[in-house]
Scaffold this active site. Structure first.
Site, mmCIF file in Angstrom:
data_model
loop_
_atom_site.group_PDB
_atom_site.id
_atom_site.type_symbol
_atom_site.label_atom_id
_atom_site.label_comp_id
_atom_site.label_asym_id
_atom_site.label_seq_id
_atom_site.Cartn_x
_atom_site.Cartn_y
_atom_site.Cartn_z
ATOM 1 N N GLN A 1 -16.694 2.572 29.788
ATOM 2 C CA GLN A 1 -16.100 3.093 31.067
ATOM 3 C C GLN A 1 -17.017 4.088 31.651
ATOM 4 O O GLN A 1 -17.390 5.013 30.995
ATOM 5 C CB GLN A 1 -14.516 3.229 31.026
ATOM 6 C CG GLN A 1 -13.964 3.188 32.265
ATOM 7 C CD GLN A 1 -13.140 1.713 32.271
ATOM 8 O OE1 GLN A 1 -12.399 1.471 31.389
ATOM 9 N NE2 GLN A 1 -13.633 0.827 33.200
ATOM 10 N N THR B 1 -10.648 5.547 26.029
ATOM 11 C CA THR B 1 -10.106 4.714 24.716
ATOM 12 C C THR B 1 -10.199 3.263 25.433
ATOM 13 O O THR B 1 -9.636 2.281 24.930
ATOM 14 C CB THR B 1 -8.823 4.991 24.037
ATOM 15 O OG1 THR B 1 -8.979 6.405 23.891
ATOM 16 C CG2 THR B 1 -8.999 4.424 22.664
ATOM 17 N N HIS B 2 -11.236 2.711 26.084
ATOM 18 C CA HIS B 2 -11.389 1.640 26.847
ATOM 19 C C HIS B 2 -12.720 0.934 26.368
ATOM 20 O O HIS B 2 -13.305 0.620 27.063
ATOM 21 C CB HIS B 2 -11.470 1.807 28.163
ATOM 22 C CG HIS B 2 -10.199 2.422 28.955
ATOM 23 N ND1 HIS B 2 -10.361 2.921 30.131
ATOM 24 C CD2 HIS B 2 -8.984 2.804 28.348
ATOM 25 C CE1 HIS B 2 -9.132 3.435 30.523
ATOM 26 N NE2 HIS B 2 -8.324 3.275 29.310
ATOM 27 N N ASN B 3 -12.907 0.868 24.909
ATOM 28 C CA ASN B 3 -13.799 0.276 24.220
ATOM 29 C C ASN B 3 -13.443 -1.051 24.552
ATOM 30 O O ASN B 3 -12.511 -1.801 24.216
ATOM 31 C CB ASN B 3 -13.929 0.477 22.603
ATOM 32 C CG ASN B 3 -13.756 2.019 22.645
ATOM 33 O OD1 ASN B 3 -12.620 2.585 22.561
ATOM 34 N ND2 ASN B 3 -15.010 2.860 22.349
#
Length: 588
Positions: free
Chosen positions: A347, A516-518
């Site tokens: 992101q 935490t937008h893997n």
């Protein structure tokens, strides 16, 4: 040698949002379902009780609800030439730990994708020409369109109890909502949250500049609510302990609040904690899974046979298990061939801080999804050919917390410790706000996941290796957002203003928290040569393995991923219930 457990119809790896949803849906078909969770059991009581959970040092700084790198990590490098090294201290991203997973500690920003995001490559080629796509950019269409998914987005929003203001109902633009959003079949289950003063100041400034502010869609309840599973939520009290914390008030949507208590009442559901799945076991021909092997807290290996295997762990762990289990051909960036590990993305964020000597923002009053937003620079509002990048961002402002350890904005030049720092903290706490850009991130030929050739985990398995760096396209996108945000900020006449956006030459740094937008690594699509999963999240190669979560994203949305993850989970569950179970086979 592993002990053999009694066979189940379904084994689910991970008991967060998607694991809970799939377990509920398949239990309703009468199947015997077992979920295996690598972490501890967690519930609102006793794990999120007040005042223990409102401990910023334990949970906000020391990551009490996150996975410990000593137990689960990966290696990271920025280029193919670098040697990857282990991620030894949490920073850039924070995978959750235990029942509920990352659904425990998120802020609750819940979005649907834009129509154009689900067919991004086609949209770019049709609107601007294929020649504007950089040679190394590997963006793809998703293989499913918005209209197909709309009922499932609606279903997830009702289960999660999302508060918001619709902007487009069946093609009719609604005043006060997002006029650029994709059409929805109905309004949100709850009205939007009330707004803090910074959000209202931002909205007023944006409106004066001709933009279209609307309240952020929130997984924080604005009123009492009962969801379709009979689970009850209470109105958010703006305590400011959302991100990194479990909700003490039954107000933040989480698997615990919205699904698990109802699921645990099912006689055909069971779950085991502290049970780490090591591998998906395949039949000799490699075309079907026979179950999974997991290890208990005591170190005993157990083989759990099952007819259907659902990978519902965190994105990184789903891909790792697929690579370890030989599901899908591993991706090779040199040749561009292979599918498992392909198209990892992240992101792209940036923001501007504003300081006001004479305004008191009362930052201790906050909610995780509080805020006003503009989408005037979303993916479907930008001329990519003219601007020289592909992507978009929403822009927002609002107080999500005022925690004094990690949420202390101070003017540029302030010392990081000592008397001057203390004086600045006294002077400026409660006198600042921020305007942030939350943007998309494209996928590239050399941003991917594979097995590390050197480092192994505590079970002797190769760690997963992440290769990722910022690219010129994404830097141009965030710099474009800077040129839109700063004039809004300047119009608000702050005493001091400070911006932070990645600029040309910026390198990915794992140390500071970002999101935490893997996403990606086992992407969905319509061609087994370019995707690991078909349009129903079913493995192309092993038809009784379905893989949930942001693992399936071909590139990242401009939005937070949970709404898309939830919608895809219900879409896949419907296909399993209606089409796969009556006749188990490849669905495409």
């Amino acid at each position: 040698m592993a002990t053999n457990a009694p066979k189940k119809d379904v084994v689910i790896v991970g008991l967060g949002w998607t694991g809970s949803i799939l377990a509920m849906e398949l239990c309703e078909e009468g199947l015997e379902v077992l979920a295996l969770e690598r972490g501890d059991d967690r519930d609102t009581v006793p794990d999120f009780k007040y005042p223990e959970v409102a401990d910023e040092l334990k949970y906000g700084v020391r990551y009490g609800f996150m996975q410990k790198p000593r137990n689960s990590t990966l290696t990271v490098r920025r280029t193919l030439e670098e040697t990857a090294l282990p991620y030894r201290m949490l920073g850039s991203f924070l995978p959750g730990d235990g029942v509920g997973g990352a659904g425990i500690h998120w802020n609750g920003h819940n979005w649907r994708p834009m129509v154009e995001e689900l067919r991004l490559r086609s949209y770019v080629e049709e609107s601007f020409g294929a020649e504007i796509i950089p040679e190394d950019m590997t963006i793809q269409d998703w293989g499913v369109d918005y209209d197909e998914l709309e009922p499932y987005f609606d279903r997830f929003e009702k289960v999660a109890g999302i508060a918001g203001q619709a902007g487009n109902i069946n093609g009719k633009i609604v005043e006060g909502g997002n006029p650029f959003e994709a059409p929805r079949s109905g309004d949100f289950p709850m009205p939007p949250l009330p707004q803090t003063v910074d959000a209202m100041m931002f909205a007023d400034a944006a409106r004066k500049m001709g933009y279209h502010p609307f309240p952020r869609p929130a997984a924080n309840a604005s009123q009492a609510y009962t969801n379709p599973y009979g689970m009850q939520l209470g109105p958010c009290n703006f305590c400011g302990f959302c991100e990194r914390f479990g909700c003490l008030n039954y107000s933040k949507s989480s698997p615990q609040t919205c699904v698990l208590a109802a699921l645990k009442r099912k006689s055909n559901f069971s779950y085991k904690v502290n049970s780490e799945v090591l591998k998906v076991e395949l039949a000799p021909d490699g075309k079907t899974a026979t179950g999974v092997t997991y290890v208990t807290a005591e170190g005993e290996e157990v083989f759990q046979p099952a007819d259907l295997v659902i990978l519902a762990a965190y994105q990184l762990h789903n891909v790792h298990l697929m690579l370890l289990s030989g599901i899908g051909q591993p991706y090779d960036p040199a040749t561009g061939e292979g599918v498992t590990g392909k198209n990892y993305a992240y992101q792209m964020n940036g923001g501007t801080s504003l300081f006001f000597k004479d305004i008191e923002f009362n930052p201790f009053v906050g909610a995780g999804s509080n805020g006003m937003v503009i989408d005037d620079f979303a993916i479907n509002q930008i001329d990519f050919g003219k601007e020289g990048f592909i992507g978009g961002s929403y822009i927002s402002s609002g107080t999500t917390n005022g925690q004094p350890i990690r949420s202390m904005r101070l003017p540029p030049g302030t010392p990081s410790w000592g008397t001057a720092w203390k004086q600045a903290t006294k002077e400026w706490y409660g006198h600042s706000m921020s305007i942030g850009s939350h943007g998309s991130n494209m996928a590239y030929r050399d941003t991917y996941l594979d097995l590390d050739p050197t480092y192994k985990d505590r079970h002797g398995r190769p760690l997963m290796r992440m290769t990722f760096n910022w690219k010129p396209n994404d830097i141009r996108m965030t710099q474009f957002m800077k040129t839109k945000i700063e004039p809004i900020a300047e119009s608000m006449s702050p005493d001091i203003m400070q911006s932070s956006y990645k600029s040309e030459g910026a390198m990915y740094d794992v140390r500071p928290y970002q999101t935490t937008h893997n996403v990606g690594g086992a992407i969905m699509g319509t061609d087994p040569k370019t995707s690991a999963l078909n349009r129903y999240l079913q493995s192309w190669d092993v038809h009784n393995v379905f893989v949930m979560g942001a693992t399936a994203f071909p590139q990242n949305l401009q939005y937070n991923p949970t709404g898309m993850v939830g919608g895809l989970a219900y879409w896949s569950a419907n296909a399993i219930r209606k089409d796969y179970l009556p006749n188990p086979r490849p669905l495409v």
